[in-house]
Design an enzyme around this catalytic site. Structure first.
Site, PDB file in Angstrom:
ATOM      1  N   ARG A 124       0.602  -0.534  -0.076  1.00  0.00           N
ATOM      2  CA  ARG A 124      -0.257   0.174  -0.125  1.00  0.00           C
ATOM      3  C   ARG A 124       0.375   1.378  -0.140  1.00  0.00           C
ATOM      4  O   ARG A 124       2.054   1.707   0.540  1.00  0.00           O
ATOM      5  CB  ARG A 124      -0.990  -0.084   1.060  1.00  0.00           C
ATOM      6  CG  ARG A 124      -1.015   1.361   1.406  1.00  0.00           C
ATOM      7  CD  ARG A 124      -2.094   1.170   2.472  1.00  0.00           C
ATOM      8  NE  ARG A 124      -3.483   2.464   2.844  1.00  0.00           N
ATOM      9  CZ  ARG A 124      -2.969   3.091   3.631  1.00  0.00           C
ATOM     10  NH1 ARG A 124      -2.270   3.558   4.079  1.00  0.00           N
ATOM     11  NH2 ARG A 124      -4.468   4.284   3.851  1.00  0.00           N
ATOM     12  N   LEU A 125       1.097   1.796  -1.072  1.00  0.00           N
ATOM     13  CA  LEU A 125       1.241   3.618  -0.968  1.00  0.00           C
ATOM     14  C   LEU A 125       1.205   4.413  -0.546  1.00  0.00           C
ATOM     15  O   LEU A 125      -0.194   4.747  -1.167  1.00  0.00           O
ATOM     16  CB  LEU A 125       1.676   3.130  -2.430  1.00  0.00           C
ATOM     17  CG  LEU A 125       2.253   2.388  -3.170  1.00  0.00           C
ATOM     18  CD1 LEU A 125       2.957   3.009  -4.788  1.00  0.00           C
ATOM     19  CD2 LEU A 125       3.481   2.405  -2.814  1.00  0.00           C
ATOM     20  N   ASP A 126       1.419   4.856   1.119  1.00  0.00           N
ATOM     21  CA  ASP A 126       0.293   5.683   1.552  1.00  0.00           C
ATOM     22  C   ASP A 126       0.917   7.094   1.150  1.00  0.00           C
ATOM     23  O   ASP A 126       2.062   7.803   0.964  1.00  0.00           O
ATOM     24  CB  ASP A 126       1.109   5.417   2.923  1.00  0.00           C
ATOM     25  CG  ASP A 126       0.443   6.245   4.411  1.00  0.00           C
ATOM     26  OD1 ASP A 126      -1.234   6.215   3.994  1.00  0.00           O
ATOM     27  OD2 ASP A 126       1.430   6.967   4.429  1.00  0.00           O
ATOM     28  N   ALA A 127      -0.406   7.755   1.354  1.00  0.00           N
ATOM     29  CA  ALA A 127      -0.690   9.274   0.865  1.00  0.00           C
ATOM     30  C   ALA A 127       0.623   9.821   0.055  1.00  0.00           C
ATOM     31  O   ALA A 127       1.567  10.542  -0.772  1.00  0.00           O
ATOM     32  CB  ALA A 127       0.098  10.060   2.221  1.00  0.00           C
ATOM     33  N   VAL A 128       0.656   8.491  -1.144  1.00  0.00           N
ATOM     34  CA  VAL A 128       1.594   8.331  -2.699  1.00  0.00           C
ATOM     35  C   VAL A 128       0.918   9.311  -3.344  1.00  0.00           C
ATOM     36  O   VAL A 128       2.166  10.552  -4.004  1.00  0.00           O
ATOM     37  CB  VAL A 128       1.468   7.066  -3.138  1.00  0.00           C
ATOM     38  CG1 VAL A 128       0.019   6.937  -3.895  1.00  0.00           C
ATOM     39  CG2 VAL A 128       2.711   7.154  -4.276  1.00  0.00           C
TER      40      VAL A 128
END
Length: 607
Positions: free
Chosen positions: A260-264
């Site tokens: 999960r690419l957080d706040a990408v």
């Protein structure tokens, strides 16, 4: 506290890892991969730095391919793919590491209903319930160890957060930055307080810039998108990129295969821009996609971008080069809108537009998460008065509203902080049985739309607003992050008189049934049907099965006919095992039908 990450190589272009790989040591395939990586990096950095970084990344890929566990061909997706989202310590038991307790719960209660476990940040942290990471390389000792994560990966696919955008202000990395240590001088983004930042899109009310004092006494103002304890990383420095890619390789080595690419969306910054969705951010996602799929063909990237739908789906790229999955952020608030208004027309119009670009992309469909229910995705879909009515209902039901600042500095709603169960409560709900039925009806929708469903653990367990947690911690998001005793949960979910029992058993049954329906494969065709505004209905089809899924979003009984195209005049509901007369169907309050052709006897004979 240790000043640097223990197990992460200090990847500095000026350091020992800056030497390039000799081309004659690479296979033809790896040379081609290096060219692809260098092409992306050349759009971000000067040619010499791009070349050195590409060589280093290819060497790491080569090493990781030989060490990474479970390197298997991409198996594709099916209706059996379901994600459970949880903190490592949502469930606890005295004398056990929470990761052990979680594993025990999953194996005893969830093995036949989910395939993937998204363990929310399990690293040492200073704030934001794990998203202000102090040490990317370690499992937070009170939770367990990497050994527990690896064991969990033997039975489930593991999804973990790659918190790319920022690092804790109390981390070893940031301490090294303040000291000016080699490889860390450009870790953070220094900005003049006089810079024009008026166009920057903000997800918070806090100040964008936070002052810090370096070890030499220099005062700097640093970019802090999400608050003063979360210092944004400076990806204009290849040193920073390499440090985070080294973290990515570490996770791959420990059996994590879904990221999960957080706040990408906020990854690349520059003054004078909106600071969101920049082309450089998309280039970085393409780079990460190349890396993870080179190491594991079954690896999956998920982008977390809580923005309006058209902006959100940009992260599919061309269907082959960016995210495999994007969070379907419009679904939670729009589904809530349908239930509050008792009218599915807006939801149906939007759902009929859902498209992906290839067989290698799909949506992650969810209603609740560890965060609130974002309302930015409603922009351009519902009227301001409709949103205000939803907000009133949330407040009436004990929820909180979190805000952000728009371009003009105005305070505007950002998310609704409430459990999805309590968000659905209303004046017509007579008792807990009504509320459980209404909640389960809402949960059927992400299970029937194209994509992979993700279920938050507090939804599965029937949790209500944790108002005491909000009071204790002073954080609105605590409302749906309660910590629970494992033995009490087991008892409640097996006691037929409890609310948790109604929700857990009902939702488990739906998940179990969904996994057996070929027509609910993410790539199966989907037609949104306009039968009645009070009903949400789709027809899902694949060569093996046609399924008509219908849910009543109201408290009323309705008698209607259902379209028989692809379904005989008699249908069989796979949920309640009853034969349905398609010409006259009585649908009770919040009732759910998943109907396939034929009657009970015919379907029994097929089995």
């Amino acid at each position: 506290m240790k000043r640097s990450l223990l197990n992460v190589r200090k990847a500095s272009l000026a350091g020992e890892y800056s030497r390039n790989i000799h081309k004659n040591t690479l296979t033809v395939g790896m040379q081609a991969l290096e060219k692809q990586i260098q092409s992306i990096l050349s759009s971000l950095y000067p040619p010499e730095e791009a070349g050195k970084a590409a060589g280093l990344l290819v060497r790491w890929i080569d090493e990781a391919r030989s060490l990474s566990p479970n390197r298997i061909p991409d198996p594709g997706w099916s209706s059996r793919d379901i994600v459970l989202v949880t903190y490592a310590d949502t469930l606890s038991r005295k004398g056990q590491y929470p990761l052990q307790t979680l594993s025990e719960f999953l194996m005893s209660r969830c093995e036949d209903i989910v395939s993937t476990i998204h363990v929310l940040p399990f690293f040492p942290y200073s704030s934001d319930d794990g998203f202000a990471v102090e040490d990317f390389s370690s499992v937070n000792p009170p939770l367990g160890s990497w050994r527990h994560i690896e064991r969990l990966s033997q039975n489930f696919r593991i999804m973990a957060d790659l918190v790319l955008n920022h690092v804790s202000s109390r981390s070893g990395w940031f301490a090294s930055y303040l000291k000016g240590e080699e490889g860390f001088q450009n870790l953070a983004i220094e900005v003049s307080p006089q810079a024009d930042l008026s166009r920057i899109v903000r997800p918070r009310e806090t100040s964008l810039l936070t002052p810090f004092v370096k070890a030499d006494g220099t005062r700097v103002h640093l970019w802090t998108t999400f608050g003063p304890d979360q210092v944004d990383l400076n990806y204009q420095s290849p040193d920073v990129l390499l440090k985070m890619m080294d973290v990515l390789f570490l996770y791959l080595r420990h059996g994590i295969s879904m990221f999960r690419l957080d706040a990408v969306a906020y990854l690349w910054k520059c003054s004078g821009s909106a600071g969101i969705h920049l082309k450089e951010t998309h280039a970085l996602i393409k780079l990460i996609r190349l890396i993870v799929t080179a190491v594991r063909k079954d690896a999956i990237l998920v982008t977390e971008t809580n923005v309006p739908h058209e902006e959100n789906i940009q992260y599919f790229g061309d269907g082959e080069d960016e995210a495999h999955l994007v969070y379907n952020f419009t679904l939670p608030p729009l589904l809530l809108h349908a239930f509050i208004y008792g009218d599915t027309r807006t939801l149906s119009r939007w759902a009929s537009t859902l498209r992906t670009l290839s067989g290698h992309t799909t949506f992650l469909n969810f209603t609740a998460s560890h965060d609130g229910i974002g309302v930015r995705p409603l922009e351009g879909i519902v009227e301001p008065d409709e949103l205000r009515r939803i907000i009133r209902r949330i407040r009436e039901n004990g929820g909180k509203i979190s805000y952000r600042r728009d371009f003009n500095g105005n305070r505007v709603p950002y998310e609704l902080n409430i459990t999805y169960i309590d968000a659905l409560n209303g004046p017509e709900t007579r008792n807990e049985a009504d509320l459980a039925r209404r909640f389960l009806a809402s949960q059927s929708v992400p299970l029937i739309l194209p994509g992979i469903p993700a279920v938050y653990i507090h939804s599965l367990l029937g949790s209500r607003n944790w108002l005491e947690g909000v009071r204790q911690r002073g954080i609105a998001r605590a409302i749906n992050r309660e910590k629970l005793d494992m033995d009490e949960v087991n008892q409640a979910t097996q006691c037929s008189d409890s609310f948790r029992f109604r929700v857990f058993q009902g939702l488990s049954k739906m998940l179990r049934t969904r996994r057996e329906q070929p027509a609910l494969d993410p790539q199966a065709s989907c037609e949104v049907l306009k039968i009645d505004p009070r009903l949400f209905a789709v027809r899902r089809s694949c060569p093996q099965q046609t399924l008509l899924a219908v849910v009543n979003v109201t408290y009323q009984n309705w008698i209607t006919s259902l379209p028989a195209d692809g379904i005989s005049q008699k249908g069989f509901c796979v949920l309640n095992k009853k034969t349905i007369d398609m010409n006259r169907v009585e649908i009770g309050p919040h009732e759910i039908f998943w109907i396939q052709p034929g009657c009970l006897e015919e379907n029994s004979n097929e089995k």
